[in-house]
Design a protein around this motif. Structure first.
Motif, PDB file in Angstrom:
ATOM      1  N   ILE A  37       0.859  -1.190   0.000  1.00  0.00           N
ATOM      2  CA  ILE A  37       0.000   0.000   0.000  1.00  0.00           C
ATOM      3  C   ILE A  37       0.894   1.237   0.000  1.00  0.00           C
ATOM      4  O   ILE A  37       2.073   1.159   0.311  1.00  0.00           O
ATOM      5  CB  ILE A  37      -0.966   0.020   1.209  1.00  0.00           C
ATOM      6  N   ASP A  38       0.311   2.390  -0.345  1.00  0.00           N
ATOM      7  CA  ASP A  38       1.098   3.628  -0.344  1.00  0.00           C
ATOM      8  C   ASP A  38       1.517   4.011   1.065  1.00  0.00           C
ATOM      9  O   ASP A  38       2.550   4.653   1.246  1.00  0.00           O
ATOM     10  CB  ASP A  38       0.313   4.777  -0.987  1.00  0.00           C
ATOM     11  N   ARG A  47      -5.249   4.761  12.788  1.00  0.00           N
ATOM     12  CA  ARG A  47      -4.629   3.811  11.845  1.00  0.00           C
ATOM     13  C   ARG A  47      -5.275   4.120  10.507  1.00  0.00           C
ATOM     14  O   ARG A  47      -6.411   3.737  10.260  1.00  0.00           O
ATOM     15  CB  ARG A  47      -4.933   2.362  12.226  1.00  0.00           C
ATOM     16  N   SER A  48      -4.565   4.824   9.670  1.00  0.00           N
ATOM     17  CA  SER A  48      -5.145   5.291   8.419  1.00  0.00           C
ATOM     18  C   SER A  48      -4.393   4.738   7.225  1.00  0.00           C
ATOM     19  O   SER A  48      -3.176   4.890   7.113  1.00  0.00           O
ATOM     20  CB  SER A  48      -5.130   6.822   8.383  1.00  0.00           C
ATOM     21  N   LEU A  49      -5.140   4.087   6.334  1.00  0.00           N
ATOM     22  CA  LEU A  49      -4.573   3.630   5.068  1.00  0.00           C
ATOM     23  C   LEU A  49      -4.417   4.856   4.182  1.00  0.00           C
ATOM     24  O   LEU A  49      -5.361   5.635   4.012  1.00  0.00           O
ATOM     25  CB  LEU A  49      -5.491   2.599   4.413  1.00  0.00           C
ATOM     26  N   LEU A  50      -3.227   5.054   3.643  1.00  0.00           N
ATOM     27  CA  LEU A  50      -2.937   6.199   2.791  1.00  0.00           C
ATOM     28  C   LEU A  50      -2.860   5.748   1.340  1.00  0.00           C
ATOM     29  O   LEU A  50      -2.182   4.770   1.028  1.00  0.00           O
ATOM     30  CB  LEU A  50      -1.597   6.831   3.191  1.00  0.00           C
ATOM     31  N   GLU A  51      -3.532   6.465   0.477  1.00  0.00           N
ATOM     32  CA  GLU A  51      -3.467   6.191  -0.960  1.00  0.00           C
ATOM     33  C   GLU A  51      -3.252   7.532  -1.652  1.00  0.00           C
ATOM     34  O   GLU A  51      -3.904   8.527  -1.314  1.00  0.00           O
ATOM     35  CB  GLU A  51      -4.762   5.539  -1.447  1.00  0.00           C
ATOM     36  N   PHE A  52      -2.339   7.547  -2.610  1.00  0.00           N
ATOM     37  CA  PHE A  52      -2.008   8.799  -3.284  1.00  0.00           C
ATOM     38  C   PHE A  52      -2.256   8.681  -4.779  1.00  0.00           C
ATOM     39  O   PHE A  52      -2.036   7.629  -5.382  1.00  0.00           O
ATOM     40  CB  PHE A  52      -0.542   9.178  -3.009  1.00  0.00           C
ATOM     41  N   LYS A  53      -2.714   9.774  -5.354  1.00  0.00           N
ATOM     42  CA  LYS A  53      -3.013   9.843  -6.782  1.00  0.00           C
ATOM     43  C   LYS A  53      -2.433  11.140  -7.334  1.00  0.00           C
ATOM     44  O   LYS A  53      -2.053  12.040  -6.590  1.00  0.00           O
ATOM     45  CB  LYS A  53      -4.535   9.810  -7.024  1.00  0.00           C
ATOM     46  N   PHE A  54      -2.404  11.224  -8.644  1.00  0.00           N
ATOM     47  CA  PHE A  54      -1.929  12.444  -9.282  1.00  0.00           C
ATOM     48  C   PHE A  54      -2.961  12.933 -10.279  1.00  0.00           C
ATOM     49  O   PHE A  54      -3.336  12.211 -11.213  1.00  0.00           O
ATOM     50  CB  PHE A  54      -0.594  12.225 -10.000  1.00  0.00           C
ATOM     51  N   ASP A  55      -3.428  14.144 -10.062  1.00  0.00           N
ATOM     52  CA  ASP A  55      -4.280  14.859 -11.001  1.00  0.00           C
ATOM     53  C   ASP A  55      -5.532  14.093 -11.422  1.00  0.00           C
ATOM     54  O   ASP A  55      -5.839  13.963 -12.597  1.00  0.00           O
ATOM     55  CB  ASP A  55      -3.457  15.267 -12.235  1.00  0.00           C
ATOM     56  N   TYR A  73      -9.378  -3.937  -2.027  1.00  0.00           N
ATOM     57  CA  TYR A  73      -8.452  -5.045  -2.264  1.00  0.00           C
ATOM     58  C   TYR A  73      -7.297  -5.015  -1.263  1.00  0.00           C
ATOM     59  O   TYR A  73      -6.855  -6.067  -0.790  1.00  0.00           O
ATOM     60  CB  TYR A  73      -7.930  -5.019  -3.706  1.00  0.00           C
ATOM     61  N   TYR A  74      -6.819  -3.832  -0.919  1.00  0.00           N
ATOM     62  CA  TYR A  74      -5.785  -3.734   0.113  1.00  0.00           C
ATOM     63  C   TYR A  74      -6.339  -4.172   1.469  1.00  0.00           C
ATOM     64  O   TYR A  74      -5.672  -4.887   2.222  1.00  0.00           O
ATOM     65  CB  TYR A  74      -5.234  -2.309   0.219  1.00  0.00           C
TER      66      TYR A  74
END
Length: 178
Positions: A37-38, A47-55, A73-74
């Motif tokens: 995961i990111d 407890r935070s799942l981090l997900e990053f995207k661009f634009d 899925y994660y």
């Protein structure tokens, strides 16, 4: 931070900027990347799942559904390995970010779908899941614009409040009204 995000040119840039700012604001926190995961931000009861995207347009329900599919899925990886699920989700982009309680999407972990797919491409092979996520009016992330009033501290407070089960009041506008 806002200026850095506006200058970013890749998803990795966005990830590095957010991770750095989380570490600066929460120096005793831990950020790891289990199951590729990111990030998993752990700080006190958060407890935070981090997900990053661009634009991408994080206000779009369809884009959100694609991202939630990846996140689900994660989460399944956590579940399959007997680990505690993150309490919250944070998705950051160079233009917006949002926070959400994990339980709003965790209910989809019971679906009979192919869990062997790569999380990053799972949205391409799950049209029924995508549609269910789009149609679910209970999934309503709080989207924050990365503008002159943007402060990651505000989002961290939101993650803390969500982790502690506090009710968060949101001003209704044309983007968030259902």
């Amino acid at each position: 931070m806002r200026e850095q995000l506006k200058l970013s040119v890749t998803e990795k840039d966005v990830e590095n900027i957010y991770r750095s700012e989380f570490r600066r604001l929460l120096p005793t926190s831990k950020i790891t990347s289990p199951y590729n995961i990111d990030g998993l931000l752990e700080h006190k009861n958060v407890r935070s799942l981090l997900e990053f995207k661009f634009d991408v347009d994080l206000k779009s329900k369809r884009i959100q559904a694609n991202i939630f599919t990846q996140i689900i899925y994660y989460l399944k990886r956590f579940e399959q390995n007997g680990q505690l699920l993150p309490s919250t989700l944070f998705v950051g982009d160079n233009n917006e970010c949002f926070a959400l309680e994990t339980k709003q999407v965790a209910k989809f972990l019971n679906r009979n779908i192919d869990w062997e797919l790569a999380p990053s491409t799972a949205h391409k092979n799950n049209p029924e899941l995508i549609q269910a996520l789009v149609d679910d009016i209970n999934i309503a992330p709080m989207v924050f614009d990365v503008d002159e009033s943007f402060r990651l501290r505000d989002i961290i407070k939101t993650l803390k409040d969500l982790s502690e089960g506090r009710v968060i009041k949101v001003t209704i506008n044309k983007e968030n009204i259902v």
